[in-house]
Design an enzyme around this catalytic site. Structure first.
Site, PDB file in Angstrom:
ATOM      1  N   GLY A 623      10.630  50.185 -22.987  1.00 61.10           N
ATOM      2  CA  GLY A 623      10.287  48.824 -23.364  1.00 61.10           C
ATOM      3  C   GLY A 623      10.160  47.950 -22.145  1.00 61.10           C
ATOM      4  O   GLY A 623      10.569  48.303 -21.042  1.00 61.10           O
ATOM      5  N   GLY A 626      10.048  39.817 -21.194  1.00 66.26           N
ATOM      6  CA  GLY A 626      10.368  38.696 -20.334  1.00 66.26           C
ATOM      7  C   GLY A 626      11.652  38.891 -19.554  1.00 66.26           C
ATOM      8  O   GLY A 626      11.778  38.429 -18.426  1.00 66.26           O
ATOM      9  N   TYR A 627      12.644  39.558 -20.145  1.00 64.05           N
ATOM     10  CA  TYR A 627      13.916  39.758 -19.462  1.00 64.05           C
ATOM     11  C   TYR A 627      13.779  40.811 -18.377  1.00 64.05           C
ATOM     12  O   TYR A 627      14.346  40.698 -17.310  1.00 64.05           O
ATOM     13  CB  TYR A 627      14.965  40.171 -20.496  1.00 64.05           C
ATOM     14  CG  TYR A 627      16.369  40.279 -19.942  1.00 64.05           C
ATOM     15  CD1 TYR A 627      17.213  39.177 -19.966  1.00 64.05           C
ATOM     16  CD2 TYR A 627      16.851  41.464 -19.408  1.00 64.05           C
ATOM     17  CE1 TYR A 627      18.496  39.254 -19.468  1.00 64.05           C
ATOM     18  CE2 TYR A 627      18.136  41.561 -18.895  1.00 64.05           C
ATOM     19  CZ  TYR A 627      18.952  40.456 -18.931  1.00 64.05           C
ATOM     20  OH  TYR A 627      20.218  40.531 -18.438  1.00 64.05           O
ATOM     21  N   GLY A 628      13.018  41.852 -18.652  1.00 68.21           N
ATOM     22  CA  GLY A 628      12.860  42.947 -17.705  1.00 68.21           C
ATOM     23  C   GLY A 628      12.395  44.203 -18.407  1.00 68.21           C
ATOM     24  O   GLY A 628      11.584  44.146 -19.331  1.00 68.21           O
ATOM     25  N   VAL A 630      13.448  48.149 -20.213  1.00 63.21           N
ATOM     26  CA  VAL A 630      14.482  48.848 -20.978  1.00 63.21           C
ATOM     27  C   VAL A 630      14.279  50.343 -20.798  1.00 63.21           C
ATOM     28  O   VAL A 630      13.155  50.849 -20.884  1.00 63.21           O
ATOM     29  CB  VAL A 630      14.428  48.480 -22.472  1.00 63.21           C
ATOM     30  CG1 VAL A 630      15.596  49.093 -23.214  1.00 63.21           C
ATOM     31  CG2 VAL A 630      14.442  46.965 -22.637  1.00 63.21           C
ATOM     32  N   LYS A 644      19.068  47.738 -20.712  1.00 65.86           N
ATOM     33  CA  LYS A 644      18.147  46.601 -20.543  1.00 65.86           C
ATOM     34  C   LYS A 644      18.418  45.990 -19.175  1.00 65.86           C
ATOM     35  O   LYS A 644      19.465  45.390 -18.932  1.00 65.86           O
ATOM     36  CB  LYS A 644      18.401  45.595 -21.654  1.00 65.86           C
ATOM     37  CG  LYS A 644      17.451  44.407 -21.708  1.00 65.86           C
ATOM     38  CD  LYS A 644      17.797  43.576 -22.950  1.00 65.86           C
ATOM     39  CE  LYS A 644      16.909  42.351 -23.072  1.00 65.86           C
ATOM     40  NZ  LYS A 644      17.273  41.554 -24.262  1.00 65.86           N
ATOM     41  N   ASP A 740      17.686  32.680 -33.204  1.00 62.80           N
ATOM     42  CA  ASP A 740      16.393  33.335 -32.988  1.00 62.80           C
ATOM     43  C   ASP A 740      16.223  34.508 -33.957  1.00 62.80           C
ATOM     44  O   ASP A 740      15.852  35.613 -33.564  1.00 62.80           O
ATOM     45  CB  ASP A 740      16.265  33.814 -31.541  1.00 62.80           C
ATOM     46  CG  ASP A 740      14.814  34.071 -31.139  1.00 62.80           C
ATOM     47  OD1 ASP A 740      13.911  33.552 -31.829  1.00 62.80           O
ATOM     48  OD2 ASP A 740      14.582  34.783 -30.148  1.00 62.80           O
TER      49      ASP A 740
END
Length: 950
Positions: A623, A626-628, A630, A644, A740
């Site tokens: 994966g 936006g966070y990075g 996976v 992650k 969210d």
């Protein structure tokens, strides 16, 4: 005393020179080129004017690798001057972006062709003149070429056909003349997807050799030229084509029959030409949203049958045409139809609008035809225009239908909550904070939107949300105004992007924003289609800059003396940070820097996670977002996990990281995703989750995973998700609001057990007596509680609203906002309680449910519960524990087990793990990602923002 001062000055001068020598890291040739450019350009960034400064070490917009300049990005800097041939000396340059500098004039240097490693060349929105150098054909690595919105003239060089890796070619809005070169020429661009030549002065015919079945074109924009001849039939071979604009030329002849093969086409505009023959047969164009055949010379005919068969059609325009006879009434009941514009034809006989059923139908324009009588229906809020028809002299005389009518006013970002706040000078009111600031301004032009309704608030709010999210701005800090369709039939709008917690953007932020918009890293919602952006000059604080420049000489000496001590201090702070990585989380200076006390969450070392993911190998990547990224990993005890890993410089990072590990480490429920541990080491932030083999609920509902959910499984997924949220609201201490809730944050394990995930935006309700948390609005458009959006007061009922939207997704499998339509509104309008089986939603229910389920047990109660959850007022919504009880009751009364998620719950075979995606993928767009841009601006943007522009 004077001698001592002289000695001190000499010492400082020597130290300053020594410091410059130590930190001079730029290759001498590259440094000489940059200094030459600096001498020829005006308004360069202040860092370029620093005496003795080394480009790689301190010049804004310059990025280096091993002392060589690889990126030069100066978007929207207000540069003036010409392009020197010296630029060809930057032989290692990969990306060159000088976009939106109107002061750059003169010819493009032929020495651009010496930049053999260049992959990105963006000179859009400048004032370059004369011809395009043929030497650009030497840039064999080039993938992105944008020369649009200049004053370039002359012919298109055939040498551009040598750019075999090019997928984006934009030469629009110039003064280019001559024919489109082929054989050899642009017919060799086999991988090009974007062919934007609109708004030039191109002449001659459209070469048939430009198109064949090997082409990959998605957008072909040739509108607004002087092209003649017939439309080549070879266009019908390019089945990847989605947008075809040939309007505003002088094309003649008949329309090729094989255009009917373009089954992926969304917009077709052939208006304002000299086309003859019969109207084309568009029956097979199942994806067509927009068609305009106006102002041609087609032979007189009855309206064709395809008028009533294109189920995806939004906009039908045939004005100043040759239609005669009656309008087929079936067109008024097309499910997606928004506007029908058939004015200035010869339509006659009786008009019957009693079949109008589309809730989206906004406009029926039949002005200046021969309609003599009308049977009116409810019109469902649409505008009917009949001015200039015989019926206006008889039965409908003096009615609104026979007057010149105005459509609803266009959308504009609301500043109601800011009251009468006004700003002086060039500042504007930030719609999020209501404070005055200097926004980054410009005009967005959408060249082929699939809609024409400018009053659709939900559609334009989704654009605002996507701009703020994908450009890493604060939610609500985007303002849209001045929306209109211009003479080119482009949707244009003025946009203001506001800085976060500041009055001004700094230069690096402006460069990043300019690059993201010119490089097409930003992706708008699909309804808006291809776009381009023209930025306005930005105010960087002239008075402040002048004072700073005046003091630069005095400050330089002091800086030189302080450099060494600051570097030592920085190294010491970094060492302290790495040894005590959680020190920055302290609420006071007394924190000892140890990790928080986290129950049940294991601390992993960097080396452990590096080993279990095979050195974070691409083969283990499952994966990205936006966070990075996976990665799938296997711990030493055999447990499979999802790791992650945050990108360096991620715009999310610290706060979300801390929030998620603190919350997940202390809440434990079978319907909440399990946190195995975390790593905060050597600047790396990593979260380790239990591995969820069957992806997100959104992936399964979209059909990408290969898993089909029958009605019983959907009920159990709803129940499991509700139990997880109810636990957070009522059993966690203090209570937790997720903030969210959406289908991409509901994960499914090998048994299809639902688990709520992603607690990066969650909030604790520390003061139970207040019942809410006053906080900045965050979340995902389409799921956002309208009361929270208006009041900025977050409650558990905000999660209930979002969950209600998820329930509607379980029924329809549609996204909350799709083609400008909001699922809550669509379902609310369509509901019919007299239909005991499907409640009037037969056409909206996911066909998979009906195919795999003979009896939708509890459907009506499930739907009513979903609609209660999405009530406008929070007080009218149930609590999550009430939702759980009602769902359990539905399942119990129908004899279903409320706990098991086994395959036996349905006759459809279920094979765990056969999905193509992964639950931790942030983006729904699964297009192949390209390498990060040389600027590194992709960091902090979602996968869609890094995908190939479309």
């Amino acid at each position: 005393m004077a001698e001592k001062r002289q000695l001190l000055f000499c010492y400082m001068l020597v130290f300053s020179l020594w410091s410059c020598i130590v930190y001079a890291v730029t290759d001498s040739q590259d440094a000489a080129v940059l200094r030459s450019l600096k001498d020829q350009w005006g308004n360069v960034p202040p860092s370029w004017d620093t005496s003795g400064g080394d480009p790689c070490a301190s010049w804004e917009g310059v990025v280096c690798n091993n002392s060589r300049v690889t990126t030069l990005g100066l978007s929207t800097m207000g540069l003036t001057g010409t392009m020197s041939g010296d630029i060809g000396g930057l032989s290692e340059l990969i990306s060159l972006d000088l976009s939106f500098n109107r002061g750059l004039t003169g010819s493009l240097s032929p020495r651009l062709g010496d930049l053999r490693k260049l992959t990105v060349l963006i000179l859009a929105g400048c004032s370059f003149t004369n011809s395009i150098p043929t030497e650009l054909g030497n840039l064999s690595e080039l993938t992105f070429l944008a020369l649009n919105s200049n004053q370039l003239s002359g012919e298109i060089p055939a040498s551009l056909g040598q750019l075999s890796n090019l997928y984006w070619l934009d030469l629009a809005d110039n003064q280019l003349t001559g024919q489109i070169p082929v054989n050899p020429g642009l017919d060799n661009l086999k991988v090009a997807k974007h062919f934007h030549f609109n708004k030039n002065q191109l002449s001659g015919g459209i070469p048939g050799k430009l198109f064949d079945s090997d082409m990959s074109f998605i957008h072909v924009l040739l509108d607004g030229n002087q092209l003649v001849g017939s439309i080549p039939s070879t266009i019908g071979l390019v089945q990847s084509l989605e947008v075809l604009r040939l309007d505003r030329n002088s094309l003649n002849g008949s329309i090729p029959l094989n255009l009917n093969n373009l089954t992926n086409i969304i917009e077709m505009n052939l208006a304002h030409n000299k086309l003859i023959g019969a109207l084309p047969n568009l029956t097979g164009l199942i994806s067509l949203n927009y068609v305009d055949l106006s102002n041609n010379s087609f032979q007189r005919s009855e309206p064709p049958t395809w008028f009533s068969t294109l189920q995806s059609l939004n906009i039908l325009i045939i004005e100043y045409g040759s239609l005669q006879g009656s309008i087929p009434s079936g067109i008024f009941s097309l499910p997606q139809i928004q506007q029908i514009k058939l004015k200035n034809n010869a339509l006659s006989n009786k008009l019957d609008t009693s079949s109008v059923s589309s809730q989206q139908l906004q406009l029926i324009d039949l002005e200046n035809n021969n309609i003599s009588s009308v049977t009116l229906g409810s019109q469902q809020g649409s505008t009917l225009m009949l001015y200039g028809n015989p019926v206006c002299s008889s039965s409908l005389q003096n009615t609104v239908y026979c007057q010149i009518q105005q459509l609803d006013a266009s959308y504009s970002t609301s500043l109601v909550k800011c009251g009468t706040q006004t700003c002086k000078s060039d500042k504007k009111v930030n719609p999020q904070t209501c404070e005055c600031a200097y926004p980054y301004e410009g005009t967005l032009y959408f060249r082929a939107p699939s809609f024409r309704d400018l009053s659709n608030a939900s559609l334009f709010m989704s654009l605002e949300s996507s701009l703020s999210t994908n450009l890493s701005l604060s939610p609500g800090s985007v303002s849209l105004h001045g929306l209109s369709f211009n003479d080119d039939e482009y949707l244009q709008m003025d946009i203001d992007l506001f800085p976060t917690d500041a009055e001004l953007f700094n230069r690096s932020e402006i460069q990043r924003l300019g690059f993201a918009l010119s490089r097409q890293i930003y992706k708008p919602p699909v309804d808006f289609g291809p776009y381009y952006f023209i930025a306005s000059p930005y105010f960087f604080g002239g008075a402040i800059a002048g004072i700073a420049t005046g003091c630069a000489v005095l400050v330089l000496v002091l800086v030189a003396l302080g450099v060494y001590s600051l570097r030592l201090k920085k190294r010491a702070e970094q060492a302290m940070f790495f040894s005590k990585p959680f020190a920055s989380w302290a609420t006071s200076g007394k924190d000892n820097g140890e990790a928080p006390q986290l129950k049940g969450a294991r601390w992993f070392s960097y080396d452990e996670l590096k080993k279990c993911t095979n050195n974070f190998s691409e083969s283990n990547q499952i994966g990205s977002g936006g966070y990075g990224k996976v990665y799938r990993g296997m711990l030493s005890d055999g447990q499979v996990v999802a790791v992650k890993r945050a990108e360096k410089g991620s715009m999310q990072g610290g706060h979300e990281f801390k929030t998620e590990i603190e919350l997940l480490s202390r809440v434990h429920h079978k319907n909440l995703v399990g946190l195995v541990g975390f790593c905060f080491n050597q600047g790396d932030q990593m979260l380790v989750y239990e591995f969820m083999s069957n992806g997100t609920l959104r992936e399964i509902l979209s059909g990408r995973s290969g898993i089909e959910l029958d009605w019983k499984r959907r009920l159990r997924i709803a129940l499991g998700s509700a139990r997880g949220l109810a636990y957070l609201h009522e059993l966690a201490h203090p209570p937790i609001i997720h903030r969210d809730v959406k289908s991409t944050n509901i994960l499914l394990d090998e048994n299809l057990t639902a688990k709520v995930a992603d607690f990066g935006l969650s909030k604790l309700v520390s003061d139970a007596s207040k019942g809410h948390v006053s906080t900045q609005v965050k979340g995902t458009l389409g799921y956002l509680d309208p009361e929270y959006y208006m009041t900025q007061q977050l409650t558990e009922k905000s999660d209930v609203y979002s969950f209600g939207v998820v329930m509607l997704e379980l029924i329809t499998s549609r996204l909350p906002i799709e083609k400008g339509k909001y699922i809550v509104r669509e379902v609310r309008i369509a509901m019919d309680k007299n239909d005991e089986t499907h409640y009037g939603l037969r056409e909206r229910i996911d066909p998979v449910i009906i195919k795999n389920t003979s009896n939708l047990i509890g459907f009506s109660r499930f739907l009513e519960l979903a609609m209660q959850c999405v009530e406008e007022s929070a007080s009218d919504r149930p609590t999550m524990s009430e939702v759980v009880k009602l769902l359990e009751t539905m399942l119990h009364e129908d004899g279903l087990n409320t706990n098991s998620m086994s395959a036996s719950s349905s006759g459809t075979e279920f094979r765990p793990g056969n999905n193509n995606g992964h639950p931790y993928e942030d983006s729904l767009n699964r297009k192949e990602a390209i390498e990060s841009d040389a600027f590194g601006y992709s960091n902090g943007c979602d996968l869609q923002a890094r995908a190939e522009p479309k």
